[in-house]
Design a protein around this motif. Structure first.
Motif, PDB file in Angstrom:
ATOM      1  N   ALA A  42      -7.751  -4.013  62.037  1.00 52.54           N
ATOM      2  CA  ALA A  42      -8.875  -4.054  62.984  1.00 52.54           C
ATOM      3  C   ALA A  42     -10.218  -3.858  62.287  1.00 52.54           C
ATOM      4  O   ALA A  42     -11.217  -4.478  62.661  1.00 52.54           O
ATOM      5  N   GLN A  43     -10.239  -3.014  61.250  1.00 53.64           N
ATOM      6  CA  GLN A  43     -11.486  -2.756  60.519  1.00 53.64           C
ATOM      7  C   GLN A  43     -11.770  -3.826  59.473  1.00 53.64           C
ATOM      8  O   GLN A  43     -12.879  -3.936  58.982  1.00 53.64           O
ATOM      9  N   GLY A  44     -10.772  -4.605  59.130  1.00 53.38           N
ATOM     10  CA  GLY A  44     -10.927  -5.674  58.150  1.00 53.38           C
ATOM     11  C   GLY A  44     -10.155  -5.382  56.883  1.00 53.38           C
ATOM     12  O   GLY A  44     -10.400  -4.378  56.220  1.00 53.38           O
ATOM     13  N   LEU A  45      -9.205  -6.258  56.583  1.00 55.14           N
ATOM     14  CA  LEU A  45      -8.429  -6.118  55.351  1.00 55.14           C
ATOM     15  C   LEU A  45      -9.318  -6.374  54.136  1.00 55.14           C
ATOM     16  O   LEU A  45     -10.302  -7.120  54.223  1.00 55.14           O
ATOM     17  N   PRO A  46      -8.978  -5.792  52.994  1.00 53.07           N
ATOM     18  CA  PRO A  46      -9.747  -6.085  51.782  1.00 53.07           C
ATOM     19  C   PRO A  46      -9.504  -7.532  51.341  1.00 53.07           C
ATOM     20  O   PRO A  46      -8.442  -8.104  51.614  1.00 53.07           O
ATOM     21  N   ILE A  47     -10.466  -8.090  50.650  1.00 58.10           N
ATOM     22  CA  ILE A  47     -10.366  -9.470  50.169  1.00 58.10           C
ATOM     23  C   ILE A  47      -9.137  -9.630  49.268  1.00 58.10           C
ATOM     24  O   ILE A  47      -8.556 -10.723  49.186  1.00 58.10           O
ATOM     25  N   ALA A  48      -8.692  -8.559  48.634  1.00 54.97           N
ATOM     26  CA  ALA A  48      -7.510  -8.623  47.764  1.00 54.97           C
ATOM     27  C   ALA A  48      -6.267  -9.054  48.532  1.00 54.97           C
ATOM     28  O   ALA A  48      -5.337  -9.618  47.943  1.00 54.97           O
ATOM     29  N   ALA A  49      -6.224  -8.842  49.844  1.00 51.75           N
ATOM     30  CA  ALA A  49      -5.071  -9.268  50.649  1.00 51.75           C
ATOM     31  C   ALA A  49      -4.935 -10.792  50.610  1.00 51.75           C
ATOM     32  O   ALA A  49      -3.819 -11.316  50.574  1.00 51.75           O
ATOM     33  N   ILE A  50      -6.057 -11.492  50.586  1.00 55.81           N
ATOM     34  CA  ILE A  50      -6.036 -12.960  50.469  1.00 55.81           C
ATOM     35  C   ILE A  50      -5.451 -13.349  49.115  1.00 55.81           C
ATOM     36  O   ILE A  50      -4.599 -14.236  49.026  1.00 55.81           O
ATOM     37  N   ASP A  51      -5.895 -12.667  48.080  1.00 59.32           N
ATOM     38  CA  ASP A  51      -5.415 -12.971  46.734  1.00 59.32           C
ATOM     39  C   ASP A  51      -3.911 -12.726  46.605  1.00 59.32           C
ATOM     40  O   ASP A  51      -3.212 -13.490  45.941  1.00 59.32           O
ATOM     41  N   ARG A  52      -3.415 -11.676  47.244  1.00 54.80           N
ATOM     42  CA  ARG A  52      -1.985 -11.373  47.179  1.00 54.80           C
ATOM     43  C   ARG A  52      -1.169 -12.472  47.867  1.00 54.80           C
ATOM     44  O   ARG A  52      -0.154 -12.917  47.349  1.00 54.80           O
ATOM     45  N   LEU A  53      -1.605 -12.899  49.053  1.00 59.40           N
ATOM     46  CA  LEU A  53      -0.883 -13.980  49.737  1.00 59.40           C
ATOM     47  C   LEU A  53      -0.987 -15.281  48.951  1.00 59.40           C
ATOM     48  O   LEU A  53      -0.030 -16.052  48.892  1.00 59.40           O
ATOM     49  N   ALA A  54      -2.145 -15.518  48.344  1.00 57.93           N
ATOM     50  CA  ALA A  54      -2.312 -16.728  47.528  1.00 57.93           C
ATOM     51  C   ALA A  54      -1.384 -16.694  46.317  1.00 57.93           C
ATOM     52  O   ALA A  54      -0.886 -17.731  45.885  1.00 57.93           O
TER      53      ALA A  54
END
Length: 154
Positions: A42-54
């Motif tokens: 809800a507060q916003g995931l860190p941008i690193a979460a995108i990198d992990r899924l990528a």
């Protein structure tokens, strides 16, 4: 070690906040509760979460379908969390990856094939396309995978 390999070593139940937190590279993922994960999304995931899924799915499967390239670059440069909308989509996609990793025993080739190919039980959409389109789409893919675990073919 790859993100997929790291979180698969977790002894936490599949789909749990600890497994998903580990997949998304969240700090103190081992101690996260469902409520803590919900608050983080809800507060916003860190941008690193995108990198992990990528790392797991490939960059093209995440950057573009989940977050526009310009938004990704802007968030990366500013060091700000993802928006609530993007965080919700990342969370839904992480649930799909977790379920697929379970069914395919982390076999990336088989997971990739399942996630990218059109599926008749998803009205011809690929699981990845449906999962990145909306939270309801991610729910439908997870339900399909759970049916497979129960003995119905996918």
């Amino acid at each position: 070690m790859a993100a997929l390999d790291l979180y698969l070593t977790s002894r936490a139940p599949a789909g749990s906040a600890r497994r998903l937190g580990a997949l998304l590279g969240l700090p103190d993922a081992a101690g996260r509760s469902e409520v803590a994960l919900a608050n983080t999304v809800a507060q916003g995931l860190p941008i690193a979460a995108i990198d992990r899924l990528a790392e797991v799915l490939g960059r093209a499967a995440v950057i573009g379908p989940v977050i526009p390239e310009t938004s990704y670059r802007r968030a990366l440069k500013a060091g700000v969390p993802l928006s609530r909308d993007v965080s919700d989509r990342v969370y839904g996609l992480s649930r799909v990856v977790d379920a697929a990793a379970r069914v395919y025993r982390a076999d990336r080739e088989r997971m990739g094939h399942f996630l990218s190919e059109p599926h008749p039980l998803l009205d011809g959409a690929s699981p990845l396309a449906l999962a990145t389109a909306s939270a309801a789409g991610a729910d439908a893919v997870v339900a399909l995978i759970e049916s497979a675990e129960a003995g119905f073919p996918v």
